[in-house]
Design an enzyme around this catalytic site. Structure first.
Site, PDB file in Angstrom:
ATOM      1  N   ALA A 173       0.843  -1.205   0.000  1.00  0.00           N
ATOM      2  CA  ALA A 173       0.000   0.000   0.000  1.00  0.00           C
ATOM      3  C   ALA A 173       0.872   1.247   0.000  1.00  0.00           C
ATOM      4  CB  ALA A 173      -0.918   0.002   1.221  1.00  0.00           C
ATOM      5  N   PHE A 203       9.414   1.577   3.608  1.00  0.00           N
ATOM      6  CA  PHE A 203      10.036   2.793   3.045  1.00  0.00           C
ATOM      7  C   PHE A 203       9.796   4.001   3.941  1.00  0.00           C
ATOM      8  CE2 PHE A 203       8.453   0.645  -1.047  1.00  0.00           C
ATOM      9  CZ  PHE A 203       9.553  -0.202  -1.103  1.00  0.00           C
ATOM     10  N   GLU A 249       5.644  10.852  -1.567  1.00  0.00           N
ATOM     11  CA  GLU A 249       4.570  11.793  -1.218  1.00  0.00           C
ATOM     12  C   GLU A 249       3.608  12.024  -2.376  1.00  0.00           C
ATOM     13  OE1 GLU A 249       5.298  14.903   1.553  1.00  0.00           O
ATOM     14  OE2 GLU A 249       7.418  14.342   1.638  1.00  0.00           O
TER      15      GLU A 249
END
Lengths: 243, 395
Positions: B128, B154, B364
């Site tokens: 996800a 991550f 992001e």
């Protein structure tokens, strides 16, 4: 503290179309590097001995440099909003007029400005104010009513002098490690005084006839075998007083 | 661009530039090569007030605006992207600022602003990333505690963080898949919390990245940030804010690469001429510089809107991040092309930038997600000033 908002040394200088002035369009300006060291020295003296650091700048657009000094920790600033061009005498006179009424123990300046390299404003001001002065100072120690300094001389020599206060010192770069401007400093500078002082000056003392690029000197190739080349090289170095 | 900035903002930008130019070269190469977080540099930056500048003064920050902070981001990234990530040691704190209780703000924000603690935002999971509604990490209420189980992937600052801002599923069977998510604060040292540093990243190697595992991690219910079940919306607002920072990261990196390439082209001689005197080089440089300026203006616009209206515009923010990250790829690519063989060698800063730049279109919100947000904004599906309100007279 005398500070100059000077053209960046990285800037490419263009001569104006009249051949007598510099075209300042597109130039970046910043605090004169020698003055950065002088401001730091002033702040350290203040931190050790108390007092007030007042910065004085001459120039219509010198606000960013004055504000930078305030952000570094100076207490207040005096701006003389005139353009004295390349005339160091006029600049010194402007400062003399602007600081009338200020009480001071010590005036610090950078040795020279990074754009014009005259090394004159500080010493002219000292003469105008009839103050003792020392140039190219590499160490400042405040003692009772006097100041002990080291001056940089040619050939790596140093000279130690003791001057009575008040006096004027021009500070050599490398005397200290100037502090960074902090965000807190920038915020504190918001409420610090930056006062404009108008002065009337006489005629310029310096008239520029012509500004030009120096003629390009081509490299000289030395010919012959090694001993001959060495002989020629020694001759050249001797003729220039380098050995 | 100068006319858009206040005198104080110009001073902030100059202060950041001076600090980055003098300090970063000492660490850039080593921290990249050894994948080391620059703790010393981070502390120095914090002492000067660069860390958490947007955190309000009452919580120990500088109380400055988004644009103020972003100018620092740009200057730091101009010199080195990996080291610029020291500004992301507060990444996650935005969630506390936006949705935290007074008690949470008082407890967690001051140490972050002082550069004593490091924060991380744990959204992404192995399966996800952009699709954050797919998170499987569970938070189950047990008395006055929540029990968290799951794996995050991550995570920036994951192995060096003190505070973990965690998105977890509190309702396993919500009516809609983006419902039933909630956000929690987990402190370092909480039993069951484990982080494993991930190595061999392509770029921004000075920045820490980790896999973070939660195994029966118990947090008191007061560690819930915002409302239970409101996590997805909170995360979207969070990213609307942090994506503006990324736009400035991209502008800074592109500017740095451009400056290196320009200097190189001025000095490099080929065919008995300077590289910069070839029309083909000049076209490259002209396009690079133009695109950087366009990206910078877009980024400033996104930041100014956020500062002036109090909330970021999702469409404008996505545009700024998408475009700045895109031109950064191109600018760095062309800058490296100008360097030729030298740019291919690992010891050149341009080669590091070539590796660093890829992250900008990935984290992001990927490039694709940004484009989707822009499209939704145009179509009026997310509130944005990009929506065209009036019908064209010729329709």
């Amino acid at each position: 503290m005398l500070v100059k908002h000077a053209a960046s040394t990285e800037a490419e200088i263009r001569i104006g179309t009249d051949g007598k002035s510099l075209d300042t369009r597109g130039l970046e300006f910043e605090i004169n590097d020698w003055d950065r060291y002088a401001v730091e020295e002033a702040l350290r003296i203040k931190e050790a001995h108390g007092g007030e650091v007042v910065v004085v700048g001459v120039g219509i657009d010198c606000d960013p440099t004055l504000r930078k000094c305030l952000a570094m920790g100076a207490d207040r600033a005096i701006k003389v909003p005139i353009d004295t061009g390349m005339d160091p005498y006029l600049t010194a006179k402007a400062i003399k007029e602007a600081i009338k009424g200020e009480k001071f123990d010590l005036i610090l300046a950078g040795v020279m400005s990074q754009d014009l390299n005259y090394s004159l404003v500080g010493v002219l001001l000292a003469a105008m104010l009839d103050l003792p002065f020392a140039t190219a100072v590499t160490s400042v120690k405040i003692e009772d009513g006097k100041v002990r300094v080291l001056r940089e001389l040619e050939g790596g020599y140093q000279e130690e002098d003791v001057l009575p206060l008040p006096c004027l010192l021009t500070v050599q770069s490398g005397i200290n490690e100037p502090r960074y401007v902090s965000i807190m400093g920038i915020k504190r500078a918001r409420t610090k005084e930056l006062r404009e002082v108008k002065v009337t000056l006489g005629e310029p003392t310096l008239v520029v006839e012509r500004i030009y690029h120096p003629p390009i000197k081509k490299a000289e190739m030395l010919e012959g075998d090694a001993p001959k080349i060495v002989d020629q090289l020694i001759e050249i170095l001797k003729s220039r007083g380098l050995i | 661009m100068d006319f858009l900035l206040t005198e104080e903002q110009k001073a902030i930008k100059e202060a950041a530039r001076e600090f980055a130019e003098k300090e970063f070269p000492k660490y850039a190469e080593e921290c990249d090569r050894e994948e080391k977080f620059p703790f010393e540099l981070w502390k120095k930056a914090a002492e000067l007030g660069f860390i958490g500048m947007y955190i309000p003064e009452e919580y120990g920050g500088q109380g400055l605006g988004i644009l103020d902070f972003c100018l620092v981001v740009e200057e730091f990234w101009r010199v080195d992207a990996g080291l610029g990530m020291i500004l992301s040691t507060t990444f996650g704190s935005e969630m506390i600022m936006l949705f935290g209780t007074e008690k949470q703000k008082k407890k967690y924000l001051p140490p972050l602003a002082r550069g004593e603690k490091i924060c991380c935002a744990c959204f992404t999971e192995p399966q996800a990333g952009s699709d954050i509604a797919a998170v499987r990490t569970r938070a189950v209420k047990d008395g006055d505690e929540y029990v968290i189980n799951g794996t995050k992937m991550f995570i920036t600052n994951g192995s060096i963080a003190d505070y973990y801002i965690v998105l977890a599923r509190t309702n396993p069977n919500p009516p809609k898949r983006h419902e039933g998510l909630s956000v929690f604060i987990v402190e370092k040292g909480t039993p069951g919390l484990e982080a494993r540093k991930l190595t061999n990243k392509l770029g921004i190697r000075a920045s820490d990245t980790a896999e973070v595992v939660f195994k029966d991690v118990r947090v008191p219910e007061e560690n819930l940030i915002g409302k239970e079940g409101d996590g997805f919306r909170q995360a979207m607002e969070f990213f609307n804010l942090t994506r503006i920072h990324v736009a400035f990261q991209a502008v800074g990196l592109a500017q740095g690469a451009f400056e290196l390439a320009l200097e190189y082209a001025k000095n490099r001689e080929v065919f008995e001429k300077k590289l910069v005197d070839f029309q083909m080089t000049r076209e490259k440089l002209a396009k690079m510089r133009t695109e950087i300026e366009a990206a910078r203006l877009l980024a400033i616009q996104a930041a100014l809107v956020a500062d002036k209206t109090g909330s970021p515009d999702p469409g404008l923010t996505a545009m700024a991040k998408y475009y700045a990250a895109k031109i950064a790829q191109r600018v760095v690519y062309e800058a490296q092309q100008l360097y030729g063989g030298y740019g291919f060698m690992g010891d050149q800063a341009i080669s590091r930038m070539y590796r660093d730049v890829r992250i900008l279109e990935i984290y992001e919100g990927t490039r694709e997600i940004e484009l989707e947000v822009i499209a939704r904004s145009i179509l009026g599906r997310v509130p944005s000033r990009l929506k065209i309100l009036r019908r064209h007279p010729l329709m």
